[in-house]
Design a protein around this motif. Sequence first.
Motif, PDB file in Angstrom:
ATOM      1  N   GLU A  32       1.092  -1.274   0.013  1.00 54.66           N
ATOM      2  CA  GLU A  32      -0.073   0.212   0.241  1.00 54.66           C
ATOM      3  C   GLU A  32       0.717   0.983   0.022  1.00 54.66           C
ATOM      4  OE1 GLU A  32      -2.793   2.083   3.157  1.00 54.66           O
ATOM      5  OE2 GLU A  32      -2.873   0.122   3.184  1.00 54.66           O
ATOM      6  N   LEU A  33       2.054   1.522   0.787  1.00 55.90           N
ATOM      7  CA  LEU A  33       3.303   2.304   0.660  1.00 55.90           C
ATOM      8  C   LEU A  33       3.272   2.633  -0.314  1.00 55.90           C
ATOM      9  CD1 LEU A  33       3.209   2.440   4.678  1.00 55.90           C
ATOM     10  CD2 LEU A  33       2.056   3.969   3.237  1.00 55.90           C
ATOM     11  N   TYR A  34       4.303   1.596  -0.469  1.00 63.11           N
ATOM     12  CA  TYR A  34       6.035   1.179  -1.047  1.00 63.11           C
ATOM     13  C   TYR A  34       4.959   1.091  -2.652  1.00 63.11           C
ATOM     14  CZ  TYR A  34       7.255   2.506   3.055  1.00 63.11           C
ATOM     15  OH  TYR A  34       7.729   4.135   4.418  1.00 63.11           O
ATOM     16  N   GLY A  35       4.696  -0.425  -2.958  1.00 58.34           N
ATOM     17  CA  GLY A  35       4.023  -0.286  -3.845  1.00 58.34           C
ATOM     18  C   GLY A  35       4.904   0.459  -5.404  1.00 58.34           C
ATOM     19  N   LYS A  36       3.792   1.383  -6.027  1.00 55.98           N
ATOM     20  CA  LYS A  36       4.085   2.099  -6.503  1.00 55.98           C
ATOM     21  C   LYS A  36       5.846   2.722  -7.059  1.00 55.98           C
ATOM     22  CE  LYS A  36      -0.243   4.068  -6.991  1.00 55.98           C
ATOM     23  NZ  LYS A  36      -0.969   4.971  -7.240  1.00 55.98           N
ATOM     24  N   GLU A  37       6.745   2.808  -5.666  1.00 60.58           N
ATOM     25  CA  GLU A  37       8.372   2.303  -5.951  1.00 60.58           C
ATOM     26  C   GLU A  37       9.009   1.529  -6.158  1.00 60.58           C
ATOM     27  OE1 GLU A  37       9.627   4.273  -2.517  1.00 60.58           O
ATOM     28  OE2 GLU A  37       7.492   5.493  -1.751  1.00 60.58           O
ATOM     29  N   LEU A  38       8.242   0.284  -6.743  1.00 57.91           N
ATOM     30  CA  LEU A  38       9.397  -0.689  -6.844  1.00 57.91           C
ATOM     31  C   LEU A  38       8.450  -0.713  -8.466  1.00 57.91           C
ATOM     32  CD1 LEU A  38       7.726  -3.587  -4.617  1.00 57.91           C
ATOM     33  CD2 LEU A  38       9.974  -2.620  -4.980  1.00 57.91           C
ATOM     34  N   ASN A  39      10.243  -1.085  -9.056  1.00 54.02           N
ATOM     35  CA  ASN A  39      10.011  -0.848 -10.642  1.00 54.02           C
ATOM     36  C   ASN A  39       9.961  -1.905 -11.462  1.00 54.02           C
ATOM     37  OD1 ASN A  39      10.621  -0.577 -13.071  1.00 54.02           O
ATOM     38  ND2 ASN A  39      12.032   0.723 -13.519  1.00 54.02           N
ATOM     39  N   GLU A  40       8.515  -2.406 -11.835  1.00 55.14           N
ATOM     40  CA  GLU A  40       9.204  -3.831 -13.315  1.00 55.14           C
ATOM     41  C   GLU A  40       9.783  -4.460 -13.758  1.00 55.14           C
ATOM     42  OE1 GLU A  40       5.462  -4.785 -15.171  1.00 55.14           O
ATOM     43  OE2 GLU A  40       4.497  -3.109 -13.716  1.00 55.14           O
ATOM     44  N   ASN A  41      10.932  -3.166 -13.779  1.00 47.70           N
ATOM     45  CA  ASN A  41      12.322  -3.106 -14.428  1.00 47.70           C
ATOM     46  C   ASN A  41      12.812  -3.589 -13.490  1.00 47.70           C
ATOM     47  OD1 ASN A  41      10.804  -2.810 -17.047  1.00 47.70           O
ATOM     48  ND2 ASN A  41      10.749  -0.460 -16.615  1.00 47.70           N
ATOM     49  N   ASP A  42      12.688  -3.935 -12.639  1.00 48.98           N
ATOM     50  CA  ASP A  42      13.950  -3.964 -11.558  1.00 48.98           C
ATOM     51  C   ASP A  42      13.807  -5.157 -10.456  1.00 48.98           C
ATOM     52  OD1 ASP A  42      16.030  -3.563 -10.113  1.00 48.98           O
ATOM     53  OD2 ASP A  42      15.080  -2.587  -7.922  1.00 48.98           O
ATOM     54  N   ASN A  43      14.604  -6.464 -10.485  1.00 46.72           N
ATOM     55  CA  ASN A  43      14.654  -7.291  -9.858  1.00 46.72           C
ATOM     56  C   ASN A  43      13.949  -7.104  -8.568  1.00 46.72           C
ATOM     57  OD1 ASN A  43      15.507  -8.632 -11.608  1.00 46.72           O
ATOM     58  ND2 ASN A  43      18.017  -8.791 -10.631  1.00 46.72           N
ATOM     59  N   LEU A  44      13.513  -6.560  -7.525  1.00 48.57           N
ATOM     60  CA  LEU A  44      13.053  -6.287  -6.345  1.00 48.57           C
ATOM     61  C   LEU A  44      12.108  -5.911  -6.221  1.00 48.57           C
ATOM     62  CD1 LEU A  44      13.578  -5.538  -3.597  1.00 48.57           C
ATOM     63  CD2 LEU A  44      13.687  -3.439  -3.788  1.00 48.57           C
ATOM     64  N   PHE A  45      11.421  -5.676  -7.390  1.00 45.03           N
ATOM     65  CA  PHE A  45      10.145  -6.062  -8.184  1.00 45.03           C
ATOM     66  C   PHE A  45       9.331  -7.337  -8.046  1.00 45.03           C
ATOM     67  CE2 PHE A  45       6.134  -6.816 -10.311  1.00 45.03           C
ATOM     68  CZ  PHE A  45       5.064  -6.020 -10.509  1.00 45.03           C
ATOM     69  N   TYR A  46      10.147  -8.102  -7.921  1.00 44.22           N
ATOM     70  CA  TYR A  46       9.904  -9.575  -8.116  1.00 44.22           C
ATOM     71  C   TYR A  46      10.207 -10.325  -6.296  1.00 44.22           C
ATOM     72  CZ  TYR A  46       9.128  -8.857 -13.328  1.00 44.22           C
ATOM     73  OH  TYR A  46       8.355  -7.801 -14.600  1.00 44.22           O
ATOM     74  N   THR A  47      11.338  -9.743  -5.907  1.00 40.37           N
ATOM     75  CA  THR A  47      11.801  -9.908  -5.380  1.00 40.37           C
ATOM     76  C   THR A  47      11.202 -10.049  -3.894  1.00 40.37           C
ATOM     77  OG1 THR A  47      14.180  -9.487  -5.043  1.00 40.37           O
ATOM     78  CG2 THR A  47      13.715 -11.444  -6.315  1.00 40.37           C
ATOM     79  N   TRP A  48      10.543  -8.648  -3.808  1.00 40.42           N
ATOM     80  CA  TRP A  48      10.466  -7.866  -2.741  1.00 40.42           C
ATOM     81  C   TRP A  48       9.875  -8.564  -0.928  1.00 40.42           C
ATOM     82  CZ3 TRP A  48       6.346  -6.637   0.131  1.00 40.42           C
ATOM     83  CH2 TRP A  48       4.871  -6.718  -0.074  1.00 40.42           C
ATOM     84  N   GLN A  49       9.252  -9.283  -1.528  1.00 41.58           N
ATOM     85  CA  GLN A  49       8.653  -9.970  -0.524  1.00 41.58           C
ATOM     86  C   GLN A  49       8.883 -11.592   0.093  1.00 41.58           C
ATOM     87  OE1 GLN A  49       4.498 -12.228  -0.995  1.00 41.58           O
ATOM     88  NE2 GLN A  49       3.956 -10.693  -1.465  1.00 41.58           N
ATOM     89  N   TYR A  50      10.224 -11.862   0.009  1.00 35.75           N
ATOM     90  CA  TYR A  50      11.696 -12.595  -0.036  1.00 35.75           C
ATOM     91  C   TYR A  50      12.632 -11.107   1.030  1.00 35.75           C
ATOM     92  CZ  TYR A  50      15.910 -14.621   0.197  1.00 35.75           C
ATOM     93  OH  TYR A  50      17.134 -15.487   0.865  1.00 35.75           O
ATOM     94  N   ASP A  51      13.015 -10.250   0.288  1.00 38.71           N
ATOM     95  CA  ASP A  51      14.090  -9.864   0.289  1.00 38.71           C
ATOM     96  C   ASP A  51      13.508  -8.345   1.405  1.00 38.71           C
ATOM     97  OD1 ASP A  51      15.690  -9.697  -1.557  1.00 38.71           O
ATOM     98  OD2 ASP A  51      14.738  -8.590  -2.460  1.00 38.71           O
ATOM     99  N   ILE A  52      11.957  -8.333   1.851  1.00 36.94           N
ATOM    100  CA  ILE A  52      11.114  -8.118   2.921  1.00 36.94           C
ATOM    101  C   ILE A  52      11.775  -8.855   4.790  1.00 36.94           C
ATOM    102  CG2 ILE A  52       9.293  -9.044   3.651  1.00 36.94           C
ATOM    103  CD1 ILE A  52      10.273  -5.286   3.780  1.00 36.94           C
ATOM    104  N   ARG A  53      12.031  -9.495   4.117  1.00 35.04           N
ATOM    105  CA  ARG A  53      12.245 -10.972   5.347  1.00 35.04           C
ATOM    106  C   ARG A  53      13.551 -10.507   6.351  1.00 35.04           C
ATOM    107  NH1 ARG A  53       8.295 -12.759   3.188  1.00 35.04           N
ATOM    108  NH2 ARG A  53       6.883 -14.633   3.553  1.00 35.04           N
ATOM    109  N   TRP A  54      14.899 -10.182   4.875  1.00 34.70           N
ATOM    110  CA  TRP A  54      16.586 -10.201   5.053  1.00 34.70           C
ATOM    111  C   TRP A  54      16.328  -8.344   6.113  1.00 34.70           C
ATOM    112  CZ3 TRP A  54      18.150  -5.779   3.519  1.00 34.70           C
ATOM    113  CH2 TRP A  54      19.417  -5.397   3.228  1.00 34.70           C
ATOM    114  N   ALA A  55      15.112  -7.744   5.223  1.00 33.70           N
ATOM    115  CA  ALA A  55      15.338  -6.745   6.561  1.00 33.70           C
ATOM    116  C   ALA A  55      14.873  -6.612   7.843  1.00 33.70           C
ATOM    117  CB  ALA A  55      14.361  -5.556   5.337  1.00 33.70           C
TER     118      ALA A  55
END
Length: 79
Positions: A32-55
């Motif tokens: 809701e807060l940051y979804g629009k900041e995730l760029n479809e051309n960037d890998n983080l768009f596809y991995t953010w749910q895994y990476d949030i666990r890293w965070a």
Amino acid sequence: MKKDELPGKLIEVLKNLGGRGTILEICKKFWELYGKELNENDNLFYTWQYDIRWAATELRKSKIMKPKEISSKGVWELS
């Protein structure tokens, strides 16, 4: 958005949720807060749910979040 920005974003999400939340609540609020900041051309768009666990792990190491052994099962909490 870059992966190294996720710990700070996670802190903001948790503050927005009153300092604690389930992973589902956290992921919904993050989107809701940051979804629009995730760029479809960037890998983080596809991995953010895994990476949030890293965070979360990084925040636990820094003692910004409570250890998972202290929090209720499936709940992430700020210290």
